[in-house]
Motif scaffolding. Structure first.
Motif: not given
Length: 510
Positions: A437-442
């Motif tokens: 869940d460590e996306t670019a947004e994160w």
């Protein structure tokens, strides 16, 4: 403009009051003590703010900064102004100030700085600064021996950026001595090479020296911040192909953010193969010279043509204290920088004029920066400072361990740094998710955490730790903690630092 003042009356008033004016000095140290400026007792760190931070407009309201043609401040009012300045300034000797590459002062260094300020000398001639000239010569001789230079030379300079510029000027002079008199007209563009993690002073120097910032070529680094030698070779070849003249390679011994050390021996091989001057920017990591345990970080330094080192970083010498050292003999440094200033450097003086070091300098007047460092070395010997360097690096490795032990609350940028730098992220509770869940947004949100916690630090006054992005690795903001010889930290203090970051981190909104 104020009404004209009678010159004779004004001058006589100043003359008559001068003895009283000197009384300000009796109270200056008392003012510093009143504010506990030096914060020497670790038990006071929790009670004393590093700085009572105020925004500029508010600070301008509190302190009368205006300068007028006529002033009538009494001695008491002057002391009150001094008290305000001390109170609202950052106490960099506070044991929880870790914002820069320097920190708490060494008391012997401060004692030396106080003496040199009071003496108000200038180290251009032996005639004006006899003891200080000998001291500078002795320190340079000692550092040359530690670096492995048989017949080296050097000079104290006003900061690491200037020391690095000395390296460039000396390299250019050795490559093309005619530049000193006739300039660079008609020459192929001179090209220098330095890593994309090196200090920005090389780009600035290329501008100032007329080389052009486009001719300061950036060399790629690996994920630990070390210069890639294959890319250095490729960039040299490319520069030659487009008509440039390579002349200078810089290695960094302790990069500003990660504290990375380039492979000096490997870079020396490349430099020798292409006939280039090799300089080492050891402004941060040069303190390893004094250590037996960590001296291998500077392996190959003896092959470099020159290096820069700032004892005001890591060691605790008062700002500023910066050295330029070269292994080139034959008075190359003097020949490069000397001019015929006959009113200062007469050759028919009544003493050995080899101690008139001003001819080696680009400056005329030059602050006495050698004495404070010499006094430190006399008080403890350079071996003990080497042990303090070892301790700072050991504590940095311990901090890495403590960060790992805190699980998903913190994350290291590097699992192991080379020097006393430690770079890491704090992950607020609301952002602790699984790796998928460590996306670019994160990540974009995470990069806002350090600046927001830094704001909390400033207003609380409990801790100061710097933060930085890292463009070369395409990373956004993270904390950069740098440990120095002073304060001499214990394990429990590292726990406080992490606890405080967590406490402040839970106050922010991301």
């Amino acid at each position: 403009m104020a009404a004209p003042v009678d010159q004779t009356v004004a001058v006589n008033q100043i003359r008559d009051g001068l003895m009283d004016d000197w009384n300000i000095l009796e109270n200056v140290f008392k003012l510093l003590q009143k504010e506990d400026t030096f914060c020497v007792n670790p038990e006071s760190w929790g009670k004393q703010k590093i700085v009572p931070f105020l925004q500029p407009d508010k600070l301008k309201e509190l302190i009368n900064l205006k300068i007028r043609e006529t002033e009538k401040c009494t001695l008491v009012e002057i002391e009150e102004l001094c008290q305000q300045v001390i109170h609202y300034s950052v106490k960099t000797s506070h044991g929880r100030f870790h914002n820069q590459l320097f920190g708490q002062l060494d008391p012997f260094g401060l004692a030396g700085a106080l003496i040199t300020e009071a003496m108000n000398g200038s180290t251009y001639t032996y005639e004006v600064a006899p003891v200080f000239s000998l001291i500078e010569t002795e320190i340079i001789s000692t550092i040359c021996k530690l670096a492995g230079y048989k017949d080296g030379d050097g000079i104290f300079a006003p900061g690491g950026s200037t020391s690095n510029m000395y390296g460039l000027v000396l390299a250019r002079y050795k490559f093309a001595p005619e530049v000193k008199t006739s300039g660079m007209f008609g020459m192929r563009p001179l090209v220098l090479f330095t890593s994309d993690e090196s200090h920005y002073s090389f780009v600035k120097a290329a501008n100032w020296l007329g080389l052009g910032s486009d001719n300061c070529v950036s060399v790629k680094t690996n994920d630990r911040g070390q210069m890639l030698l294959d890319d250095l070779e490729a960039k040299i070849t490319e520069a030659k192909a487009r008509g440039g003249q390579p002349f200078f390679v810089n290695c960094t011994a302790g990069t500003t953010v990660l504290g990375a050390f380039d492979d000096i021996n490997a870079a020396a091989d490349v430099a020798e193969r292409h006939g280039l001057w090799l300089h080492v920017d050891a402004c941060l990591g040069g303190a390893s010279l004094l250590s037996s345990k960590n001296r291998p970080l500077l392996s190959g330094l003896e092959r470099a043509n020159s290096f820069a080192w700032n004892p005001h970083k890591t060691l605790g010498a008062p700002l500023q204290c910066s050295l330029f050292i070269t292994r080139e003999s034959g008075r190359l440094l003097e020949r490069c920088n000397s001019t015929e200033a006959h009113y200062l450097f007469q050759q028919d003086k009544f003493y050995d004029v080899s101690y008139d070091t001003g001819n080696k300098s680009v400056q005329c007047g030059r602050k006495i920066d050698a004495f404070k460092f010499w006094l430190m070395l006399k008080a403890r010997g350079y071996g003990k400072y080497g042990l303090l360097v070892d301790h700072a690096i050991d504590m940095s490795r311990l901090l890495e361990d403590k960060l790992r032990q805190r699980g998903d609350r913190f994350r290291l940028v590097l699992q192991k740094h080379q020097y006393s730098n430690v770079c890491f992220w704090y992950i607020p509770k609301s952002m602790r998710v699984s790796s998928k869940d460590e996306t670019a947004e994160w990540w974009d949100r995470l990069y806002t955490v350090a600046p927001k916690i830094k704001e909390q630090m400033a207003y609380s006054g409990t801790l100061m730790v710097g933060y930085s992005p890292l463009k070369a690795l395409n990373l956004g903001n993270f904390f950069r903690m740098v440990l120095t010889c002073f304060p001499i930290l214990e394990s429990k203090e590292l726990d406080f630092i992490l606890d405080e970051i967590e406490r402040l981190g839970e106050k922010i909104v991301v």
